[in-house]
Design a protein around this motif. Structure first.
Motif, PDB file in Angstrom:
ATOM      1  N   ALA A  20       0.835  -1.205   0.000  1.00  0.00           N
ATOM      2  CA  ALA A  20       0.000   0.000   0.000  1.00  0.00           C
ATOM      3  C   ALA A  20       0.873   1.260   0.000  1.00  0.00           C
ATOM      4  O   ALA A  20       0.567   2.245  -0.699  1.00  0.00           O
ATOM      5  CB  ALA A  20      -0.940  -0.009   1.195  1.00  0.00           C
ATOM      6  N   GLN A  21       1.969   1.240   0.765  1.00  0.00           N
ATOM      7  CA  GLN A  21       2.879   2.395   0.767  1.00  0.00           C
ATOM      8  C   GLN A  21       3.491   2.618  -0.619  1.00  0.00           C
ATOM      9  O   GLN A  21       3.642   3.757  -1.067  1.00  0.00           O
ATOM     10  CB  GLN A  21       3.985   2.175   1.800  1.00  0.00           C
ATOM     11  N   ARG A  22       3.847   1.533  -1.288  1.00  0.00           N
ATOM     12  CA  ARG A  22       4.434   1.653  -2.627  1.00  0.00           C
ATOM     13  C   ARG A  22       3.391   2.142  -3.638  1.00  0.00           C
ATOM     14  O   ARG A  22       3.718   2.887  -4.565  1.00  0.00           O
ATOM     15  CB  ARG A  22       5.031   0.314  -3.058  1.00  0.00           C
ATOM     16  N   VAL A  23       2.140   1.707  -3.465  1.00  0.00           N
ATOM     17  CA  VAL A  23       1.073   2.207  -4.331  1.00  0.00           C
ATOM     18  C   VAL A  23       0.920   3.715  -4.160  1.00  0.00           C
ATOM     19  O   VAL A  23       0.775   4.461  -5.145  1.00  0.00           O
ATOM     20  CB  VAL A  23      -0.263   1.489  -4.034  1.00  0.00           C
ATOM     21  N   ALA A  24       0.965   4.184  -2.904  1.00  0.00           N
ATOM     22  CA  ALA A  24       0.858   5.625  -2.652  1.00  0.00           C
ATOM     23  C   ALA A  24       1.996   6.380  -3.342  1.00  0.00           C
ATOM     24  O   ALA A  24       1.780   7.432  -3.963  1.00  0.00           O
ATOM     25  CB  ALA A  24       0.863   5.887  -1.147  1.00  0.00           C
ATOM     26  N   ALA A  25       3.214   5.828  -3.257  1.00  0.00           N
ATOM     27  CA  ALA A  25       4.358   6.466  -3.919  1.00  0.00           C
ATOM     28  C   ALA A  25       4.178   6.436  -5.441  1.00  0.00           C
ATOM     29  O   ALA A  25       4.524   7.406  -6.140  1.00  0.00           O
ATOM     30  CB  ALA A  25       5.648   5.751  -3.520  1.00  0.00           C
ATOM     31  N   HIS A  26       3.636   5.346  -5.937  1.00  0.00           N
ATOM     32  CA  HIS A  26       3.387   5.225  -7.379  1.00  0.00           C
ATOM     33  C   HIS A  26       2.385   6.280  -7.852  1.00  0.00           C
ATOM     34  O   HIS A  26       2.581   6.904  -8.915  1.00  0.00           O
ATOM     35  CB  HIS A  26       2.864   3.818  -7.670  1.00  0.00           C
TER      36      HIS A  26
ATOM     37  N   TYR B 182      -5.994   0.796  -0.129  1.00  0.00           N
ATOM     38  CA  TYR B 182      -5.285   1.437   0.977  1.00  0.00           C
ATOM     39  C   TYR B 182      -4.156   2.337   0.483  1.00  0.00           C
ATOM     40  O   TYR B 182      -3.817   3.333   1.142  1.00  0.00           O
ATOM     41  CB  TYR B 182      -4.786   0.380   1.962  1.00  0.00           C
ATOM     42  N   GLY B 183      -3.567   2.011  -0.667  1.00  0.00           N
ATOM     43  CA  GLY B 183      -2.571   2.907  -1.234  1.00  0.00           C
ATOM     44  C   GLY B 183      -3.171   4.260  -1.589  1.00  0.00           C
ATOM     45  O   GLY B 183      -2.556   5.309  -1.357  1.00  0.00           O
ATOM     46  N   CYS B 184      -4.382   4.231  -2.142  1.00  0.00           N
ATOM     47  CA  CYS B 184      -5.081   5.486  -2.432  1.00  0.00           C
ATOM     48  C   CYS B 184      -5.322   6.285  -1.152  1.00  0.00           C
ATOM     49  O   CYS B 184      -5.113   7.505  -1.121  1.00  0.00           O
ATOM     50  CB  CYS B 184      -6.407   5.205  -3.135  1.00  0.00           C
ATOM     51  N   LEU B 185      -5.748   5.601  -0.092  1.00  0.00           N
ATOM     52  CA  LEU B 185      -6.024   6.314   1.155  1.00  0.00           C
ATOM     53  C   LEU B 185      -4.750   6.933   1.732  1.00  0.00           C
ATOM     54  O   LEU B 185      -4.781   8.047   2.260  1.00  0.00           O
ATOM     55  CB  LEU B 185      -6.646   5.355   2.189  1.00  0.00           C
ATOM     56  N   LEU B 186      -3.633   6.197   1.644  1.00  0.00           N
ATOM     57  CA  LEU B 186      -2.360   6.751   2.122  1.00  0.00           C
ATOM     58  C   LEU B 186      -1.985   8.011   1.359  1.00  0.00           C
ATOM     59  O   LEU B 186      -1.396   8.942   1.922  1.00  0.00           O
ATOM     60  CB  LEU B 186      -1.262   5.705   1.961  1.00  0.00           C
TER      61      LEU B 186
END
Length: 538
Positions: A54-60, A87-91
């Motif tokens: 999820a953290q990597r999705v947020a960075a992406h 959850y990446g979107c939410l981060l």
């Protein structure tokens, strides 16, 4: 007016879904979190895996130029990558717009016009069926590889009032409306549920309802993540794969709609008939209500073996549940925990508990939620879980609330003195006879299915030439030749004013249904209007 008050909520340091997942990942990083089973493979994501992806999705998302408040569509089958993208979107502070996997092209375009999404995370099959002109799409199945090289970046944490997602209605009768759900709405609902049904970290839930639906998100995902338990996804809903997953994964519970209970029970009873054990089956169901649950499980041990041996309960919602259907499962030593809610309430308004279940009621009002019954019988709701409005639709938002701030559910119900809430039907479906008596279609449909001859039914009021109204049933039959007998049997269970006066037999194998298996009444009634000539009478 009847009103049910607010119970005091336990304090929780978690104010957002991001905080909730982070706490679970720190508490039990190596615990199994999300499991995906296919015909040939099994993937297990730990809580650490989900949090880091999820953290990597947020960075992406940041690297793709997508900023806080932008919208991203999630459109695909249930799988761990769907959850990681969510959850990446939410981060990243990005608003999620979930699409039903079966959504048609026109519906997608109307929602995209309203929300202007910057990106689609979608399954390969969804990307293949999409027409031209959509935002850029990235396959969910490739998500981990796509974001693997992204380095997590420091981002401001979301606030409780930040928007999590826009959940759209089907839009079958007009423009779809986007329900705005914020972190505080969803967290309030999770706190309420936790006080009634305390999820254990050892639980494993089988997920079969779409994650685009708030019931599955709350009960089948976020409630589980909050407790550090596990969710199991299956690639297809073939019965063989479902039962194999239930056995090998030691499934303890499932969030479902009533139609799923009916389908499972129908499959079990077909096997009983195949083995010629109907008489013993009826005897066991006669004895079971008088026995403790441990003995019921022993009597129906073959059923429990089929369900994996550890299965404890169904969490059931989304539509009217026939008490007789729930009782059949309870007879077999499997609890049916019914609740009531809607997308606008994130979604739980009331629920039964594992310890105390009233099969005729949708439960007691959840802690932190208020329910009031209006003079016309409509259920009104207020609480921290209730949404603030529809996306860019002030008129629909204003119409949804009373002047003093209660949400109009459009449902009819009753509260008894013990605090149990009873669902009576949709306000718009109520049939008012010329003599002033009311007929709830759900009561008549229930009587029809209780005959054992009808698979499902849609009941409505038809205008007669003389100005009267007659009760009409559209029947889904396994044997259409039994339709008249089914109507006569149902009428013996009904009051005279509820009696079915005419019927039609649905010509296909099943009614048209939503992604949560609700019958699309509008489509059934449109078919009926075209069939009015030559309708047989009971």
């Amino acid at each position: 007016m009847e009103t049910c008050g607010v119970a005091v909520l336990r304090r929780s340091p978690m104010q957002t879904l991001v905080e909730m997942l982070r706490c679970s990942a720190e508490r039990t990083p190596a615990a199994p979190c999300l499991i995906l089973r296919t015909e040939t493979d099994r993937q297990c994501w730990t809580y650490r895996d989900l949090w880091e992806t999820a953290q990597r999705v947020a960075a992406h998302l940041r690297a793709e130029g997508i900023e806080r408040g932008d919208r991203v569509v999630l459109w695909g089958e249930n799988r761990p990558e769907w959850v990681a993208a969510f959850y990446g979107c939410l981060l990243a502070g990005v608003i999620v717009v979930p699409f039903d996997v079966r959504a048609h092209e026109g519906f997608l375009r109307r929602i995209e016009e309203q929300t202007q999404p910057r990106l689609l995370f979608a399954g390969r099959s969804q990307i293949a069926t999409a027409g031209p002109g959509h935002p850029p799409a990235q396959p969910l199945e490739d998500l981990r590889a796509l974001v693997q090289s992204r380095v997590p970046v420091s981002l401001p944490p979301p606030a409780p009032d930040d928007i999590v997602e826009l959940l759209y209605t089907s839009g079958t009768t007009g423009d779809p409306k986007g329900v705005i759900l914020r972190h505080r709405n969803i967290i309030a609902n999770l706190r309420s549920i936790d006080q009634v049904v305390a999820v254990q970290p050892t639980w494993r839930l089988l997920s079969i309802l779409p994650l685009s639906h708030v019931f599955e998100q709350t009960v089948g995902l976020n409630m589980v993540l909050r407790a550090g338990a596990s969710v199991v996804y299956v690639e297809t809903l073939q019965p063989r794969l479902l039962f194999q997953a239930m056995a090998e994964e030691q499934i303890t519970a499932m969030a479902c709609v009533p139609q799923v209970l009916q389908l499972f029970l129908r499959g079990i009873e077909q096997e009983v008939r195949r083995q010629g054990k109907e008489r013993a089956w009826r005897l066991l169901h006669t004895l079971a209500p008088f026995l403790p649950f441990s003995l019921r499980r022993l009597l129906f041990r073959q059923v429990h073996r089929r369900l994996g041996g550890r299965f404890e309960f169904f969490a059931c919602g989304g539509a009217y549940l026939d008490p007789a259907l729930a009782q059949r499962w309870e007879n077999m030593g499997i609890k049916v925990v019914q609740g009531y809610g809607m997308t606008e309430a994130a979604p739980i308004v009331s629920l039964n508990s594992l310890a105390e279940r009233n099969l005729r009621s949708v439960g007691r009002v959840a802690p932190g939620v208020e329910v009031r019954i209006a003079p016309d019988g409509e259920i009104l709701v207020r609480g921290e879980n209730v949404f603030s409005g529809y996306w860019q639709n002030e008129a629909a938002t204003a119409a949804a609330f009373t002047p003093d701030g209660w949400y109009r559910t459009g449902d009819l119900g009753e509260l008894d003195r013990a605090g149990w809430l009873y669902f009576r039907g949709r306000k718009k479906n109520l049939i008012v006879l010329p003599n002033g008596l009311n007929v709830y279609p759900e009561d008549v449909e229930n009587a029809l299915t209780q005959t054992g001859l009808v698979l499902d039914a849609v009941v409505c009021g038809l205008d007669r030439p003389d100005g009267g109204v007659e009760i009409h049933a559209v029947l889904l039959m396994e044997d259409p030749a039994q339709a008249s007998a089914a109507v006569r049997a149902a009428n013996r269970l009904l009051s005279p004013h509820q009696a079915i006066r005419s019927y039609s037999v649905w010509p296909e194998k099943d009614f048209p249904r939503t992604h949560t298996l609700k019958v699309k009444r509008a489509e059934v009634l449109a078919w009926l209007r075209a069939q009015r000539a030559g309708v047989p009478t009971a």
